[in-house]
Design a protein around this motif. Structure first.
Motif, PDB file in Angstrom:
ATOM      1  N   ALA A  90       0.844  -1.203   0.000  1.00 19.90           N
ATOM      2  CA  ALA A  90       0.000   0.000   0.000  1.00 19.90           C
ATOM      3  C   ALA A  90       0.879   1.253   0.000  1.00 19.90           C
ATOM      4  N   ILE A  91       1.917   1.237   0.836  1.00 25.04           N
ATOM      5  CA  ILE A  91       2.820   2.400   0.911  1.00 25.04           C
ATOM      6  C   ILE A  91       3.473   2.637  -0.456  1.00 25.04           C
ATOM      7  N   ALA A  92       3.936   1.536  -1.064  1.00 27.26           N
ATOM      8  CA  ALA A  92       4.609   1.668  -2.364  1.00 27.26           C
ATOM      9  C   ALA A  92       3.665   2.275  -3.402  1.00 27.26           C
ATOM     10  N   ALA A  93       2.363   2.025  -3.227  1.00 24.78           N
ATOM     11  CA  ALA A  93       1.371   2.583  -4.159  1.00 24.78           C
ATOM     12  C   ALA A  93       0.965   4.001  -3.739  1.00 24.78           C
ATOM     13  N   GLY A  94       1.627   4.539  -2.707  1.00 26.03           N
ATOM     14  CA  GLY A  94       1.330   5.913  -2.271  1.00 26.03           C
ATOM     15  C   GLY A  94       0.053   6.013  -1.456  1.00 26.03           C
ATOM     16  N   LYS A  95      -0.422   4.865  -0.905  1.00 27.75           N
ATOM     17  CA  LYS A  95      -1.672   4.888  -0.138  1.00 27.75           C
ATOM     18  C   LYS A  95      -1.385   4.898   1.360  1.00 27.75           C
TER      19      LYS A  95
END
Ligand code: NAP
Ligand code: HSE
Length: 442
Positions: A90-95
């Motif tokens: 999720a973090i890698a997707a900017g979420k």
């Protein structure tokens, strides 16, 4: 404008979150802006306590994280994997991520925080410690001006519920544990609760926030209530103490390099009946923060269960949703800066001290022969190691003298290494049958 929520898990906590999102009336107006977009579960056929459109449910947590309509990922599935990888995905997707998963944060908090900082997204964890009690944000923000000396408390609802019902009703351990599971207090594997590991995860998180750097989770000395003998609870009560599973993190020094030297531990503890933590019963938790210059601040409330935990999860979601709203109102191209306090950055290394060098009061129960002079010999062993005794009391387990005696010793605050040496000498006395129990005392 609505904010899309992706839920990873629809168990106790997930269903509590879904229930709040489904009934925004009378709550903060931002709650009405939240919309569940995808929900991952393991078993698609399982009946759920909350009615959701069937198309929201999926067996693929990755599909929830990757769904473009999901703005905030809420991880309430538990366990280490795939929870850790999904948070990082999720973090890698900017979420931004909201999680109640103390097991993951206690072990991978640094990795997750570094990834979140690099991506400029928030990972908020209010529900990870203390259920419905606000303690994470107060430590990150409201108490930020203080030098924190000690954080201690009752931070596992299941064990406090078990100990309270055993003490108040004489209820049987297994029966009360089953109730705690039915009520949604216990972890999927309740061994984490009763062996003290859940409390150790939580105190690792609190210590990192309070003292400015992560602590090695695996090195935290941990004892649970699973080996606690009801006899010691009864003797403690006769001596004016209650028994609680306590988690403690205190700063005992500062290294030349500026690292905070910490004594962090989890163990059943005798508390004087008039101590503020002794009055915390049932599923309630309480966390006492001692800091300069604020003094003593105590946080109290329900420490587990669907409603209280969902309250903390949704508060984090609202924090992020509020920031999202501000970002959307910014001129095109402008980006709101990450709030360093909300993001919870650390500022110095922390290290655990060798437990042998720490100082504590102790409760010891010895099984001995019932003969003249035994108490004197025990007293001498303590005296030779410089261990000062506060009280020594003989209890008789039965009227049958052949059963011997039980002697309970409460020490003053003494160095752990000296106490252990004295115990070894006592155990070697011919009159001593065993060191039957050894607990910490406040
Ligand atoms: P729970 O009741 O066991 O629920 C877990 C949920 O996650 C279930 O819906 C389960 O699906 C789903 N799930 C698990 N693994 C999955 C996978 N690989 N793929 C898809 N779905 C998966 O647990 P909980 O009590 O809600 O706790 C959730 C988290 O919150 C844990 O980290 C826990 O430590 C933390 N927490 C709990 C409390 C509390 O009072 N319970 C309080 C604070 C923090 P199925 O329903 O299909 O099995
Ligand atoms: N199992 C945990 C407890 C849930 O009993 O405290 C809340 O973190």
């Amino acid at each position: 404008m609505t904010i899309g929520i992706g839920l990873l898990g629809l168990g106790t906590v997930g269903a509590g979150v879904a229930a709040i999102v489904a009934s925004p009336q009378g709550r903060h107006p931002l709650v009405a802006e939240l919309q569940l977009r995808r929900v991952a579960v393991r078993d698609l056929q399982r009946p759920r306590p909350i009615n959701l459109a069937p198309e929201l449910l999926t067996g693929s947590p990755e599909a929830v994280v990757d769904d473009p309509s999901v703005d905030i990922v809420v991880e309430v599935m538990g366990g280490l994997e795939p929870a850790r990888s999904l948070i990082l995905r999720a973090i890698a997707a900017g979420k931004p991520v909201v999680t109640a998963n103390k097991a993951v944060i206690a072990r991978y908090g640094e990795e997750i925080a570094a990834a979140a900082t690099a991506q400029g997204v928030y990972v908020l964890i209010e529900a990870a410690v203390g259920g419905g009690i606000p303690i994470i944000e107060p430590l990150k923000q409201s108490l930020g001006a203080n030098r924190i000396q000690r954080v201690s408390g009752i931070i596992n609802g299941t064990t406090n519920y078990i100990l309270s019902r055993m003490a108040d009703e004489g209820a049987a351990y297994a029966e009360v544990l089953a109730d705690a599971q039915r009520l949604g207090y216990a972890e999927a594997d309740p061994a984490a609760d009763v062996q003290g590991h859940d409390a150790a995860d939580k105190i690792a998180i609190l210590a990192a926030l309070a003292f400015g750097g992560s602590v090695p989770r695996a090195a935290i000395p941990t004892a649970g209530i699973d080996s606690l003998d009801a006899r010691d609870v009864a003797y403690a009560a006769q001596l004016g103490f209650g028994v609680k599973l306590l988690a403690v993190a205190e700063q005992v020094g500062l290294s030349a390099e500026g690292a905070a030297e910490l004594d962090v531990r989890v163990h059943p503890t005798l508390l004087p009946k008039d101590h503020p933590l002794a009055g915390v019963h049932g599923v309630n938790n309480a966390i006492l923060v001692e800091a300069d210059p604020v003094g003593r601040v105590m946080f109290y409330g329900p420490g587990a269960g669907a409603g209280p935990t969902a309250s903390a999860v949704v508060a984090d979601i609202l924090n992020i949703a509020g920031i999202r709203q501000v970002e959307r109102a910014l001129p095109p191209g402008a980006v709101a800066p990450l709030d360093p306090l909300l993001a919870g950055r650390t500022w110095r290394p922390c290290a655990l001290v060798d437990p042998a060098g720490t100082h504590h009061r102790n409760y010891v129960r010895l099984r001995t022969t019932d003969q003249a002079g035994v108490i004197g010999k025990i007293g001498s062993c303590f005296g030779e190691e410089g261990v000062s005794i506060q009280s020594i009391v003989q209890f008789q387990p039965s009227v049958d003298a052949a059963e011997g005696a039980e002697i309970v010793v409460i020490t003053h605050e003494v160095r752990e290494a000296a106490f252990r040496s004295a115990l070894a000498a006592i155990e070697a006395l011919p009159d001593v049958r065993s060191v039957a129990a050894c607990l910490r005392t406040l």
